[in-house]
Design an enzyme around this catalytic site. Structure first.
Site, PDB file in Angstrom:
ATOM      1  N   ARG A   1      39.151  35.533  15.468  1.00 40.59           N
ATOM      2  CA  ARG A   1      39.295  36.338  16.689  1.00 40.59           C
ATOM      3  C   ARG A   1      40.524  37.252  16.623  1.00 40.59           C
ATOM      4  O   ARG A   1      40.645  38.163  17.449  1.00 40.59           O
ATOM      5  CB  ARG A   1      39.329  35.438  17.919  1.00 40.59           C
ATOM      6  CG  ARG A   1      37.971  34.777  18.177  1.00 40.59           C
ATOM      7  CD  ARG A   1      37.877  34.073  19.522  1.00 40.59           C
ATOM      8  NE  ARG A   1      36.501  33.741  19.850  1.00 40.59           N
ATOM      9  CZ  ARG A   1      35.945  32.535  19.676  1.00 40.59           C
ATOM     10  NH1 ARG A   1      36.642  31.547  19.171  1.00 40.59           N
ATOM     11  NH2 ARG A   1      34.684  32.319  20.005  1.00 40.59           N
TER      12      ARG A   1
ATOM     13  N   GLY B   1      42.499  30.649   6.063  1.00 41.69           N
ATOM     14  CA  GLY B   1      42.438  29.308   6.657  1.00 41.69           C
ATOM     15  C   GLY B   1      41.167  28.581   6.224  1.00 41.69           C
ATOM     16  O   GLY B   1      41.201  27.398   5.850  1.00 41.69           O
ATOM     17  N   HIS B   2      40.039  29.293   6.247  1.00 43.86           N
ATOM     18  CA  HIS B   2      38.781  28.672   5.799  1.00 43.86           C
ATOM     19  C   HIS B   2      38.845  28.344   4.308  1.00 43.86           C
ATOM     20  O   HIS B   2      38.362  27.296   3.877  1.00 43.86           O
ATOM     21  CB  HIS B   2      37.599  29.621   6.040  1.00 43.86           C
ATOM     22  CG  HIS B   2      37.342  29.934   7.483  1.00 43.86           C
ATOM     23  ND1 HIS B   2      37.629  31.159   8.031  1.00 43.86           N
ATOM     24  CD2 HIS B   2      36.808  29.190   8.477  1.00 43.86           C
ATOM     25  CE1 HIS B   2      37.290  31.165   9.306  1.00 43.86           C
ATOM     26  NE2 HIS B   2      36.791  29.982   9.609  1.00 43.86           N
TER      27      HIS B   2
END
Ligand code: PAF
Length: 282
Positions: free
Chosen positions: A189, A36-37
């Site tokens: 997370r 995602g990053h």
């Protein structure tokens, strides 16, 4: 890719790129980077020439009982991923570089309205910490644009409001959520989940998809639909925090007349709190 940890070195490197006529993008992160990053960096590269990423686990946005100390810190792997994605400069300040007067002595940025409710209710002070650190990063880098993931939908709304209210000359881009093959939104997370929890976790997204289907089918009893979706979350082992249907742009509670909606949820799986959202156009 260069890595710098002081504001002065950051400013010097950015000034050099600016003198060379380059368009500057900033991608703020807390590290422990995943696909995602990487997609944020790739998106930034499509709109800018010189990409600055920051990695800073910002204590100001964590509550007293949250995971500040255990938040995964994986700098060497993150540097490899950023370099491979085409990032030009990484800023990794220490807490004292970021908050030289201590956190209590730090001027804060409070964004009313969109910071309230949802994660703002469950995590008091969280968005004040986010807005403050992002505003500082914006002033340090002075980018032309900045990219944030849409997974943190409320955070993106807070940052857009801050930029508008403070007249910051920065284009804010949202980047689509990146999901695992089973639908779970990628998040640092997710690494807290054990195997059984990881297997159950996609139920969070499924609860939103099922709710979206009911809305698209014309159902308008929001409270009943939400209660049913939260029962589905509970059946999968989640302890629901919130699930709300909001108007997509203002984030005010949606009415049956609204056509652009966003479904936002947070729920606990064991001690891990996961969030997700889904935009729905009727
Ligand atoms: O989304 C995050 O990782 C953080 O909230 C951010 C925007 C980097 C601010 O610390």
């Amino acid at each position: 890719m260069n890595t710098v940890s002081s504001v002065q070195h950051l400013r010097d490197a950015v000034a050099q790129a600016r003198r060379a006529g380059q368009r500057i993008a900033l991608v703020p992160t807390m590290g422990n980077l995943h696909a995602g990053h990487v997609s944020l960096i790739e998106q930034a590269r499509r709109s800018a020439d010189f990409i600055v990423a920051s990695i800073f686990v910002n204590p100001l946005q964590f509550g007293a009982n949250e995971d500040l100390d255990s938040y995964p810190r994986t700098l060497a792997e993150d540097q490899d991923k950023l370099a491979a994605a085409g990032c030009n400069l990484l800023f990794t300040p220490t807490v004292s570089e970021m908050y030289p007067n201590g956190m209590h002595g730090q001027t804060r940025v409070l964004v009313p309205g969109v910071s309230e409710g949802l994660c703002g209710a469950s995590r008091p002070g969280h968005f004040e910490g986010v807005a403050t650190v992002v505003c500082k990063l914006f002033n340090m880098v002075q980018p032309d644009l900045a990219v944030f993931g849409e997974k943190d939908y409320q955070q993106l709304a807070v940052i857009r409001s801050m930029v508008r209210d403070l007249n910051l000359p920065i284009e804010i881009q949202g980047a689509p959520i990146v999901r695992a093959a089973d639908g779970l939104a990628l998040s640092s997370r997710n690494g807290y989940l054990d195997a059984a929890q990881r297997a159950a976790a996609p139920a969070l997204y499924r609860s939103l998809q099922q709710l979206a289907e009911r809305l698209r089918a014309g159902e308008t009893e929001h409270a009943a639909l939400i209660a049913e979706a939260q029962r589905a979350q509970q059946a999968a082992g989640f302890r629901p925090d919130y699930l709300e249907i909001r108007e997509a742009f203002s984030l005010r509670p949606a009415t049956p007349a609204d056509r652009s909606l966003v479904l936002l949820t947070a729920a606990h799986l064991g001690s891990t709190r996961l969030i997700d959202n889904l935009s729905v156009t009727l």
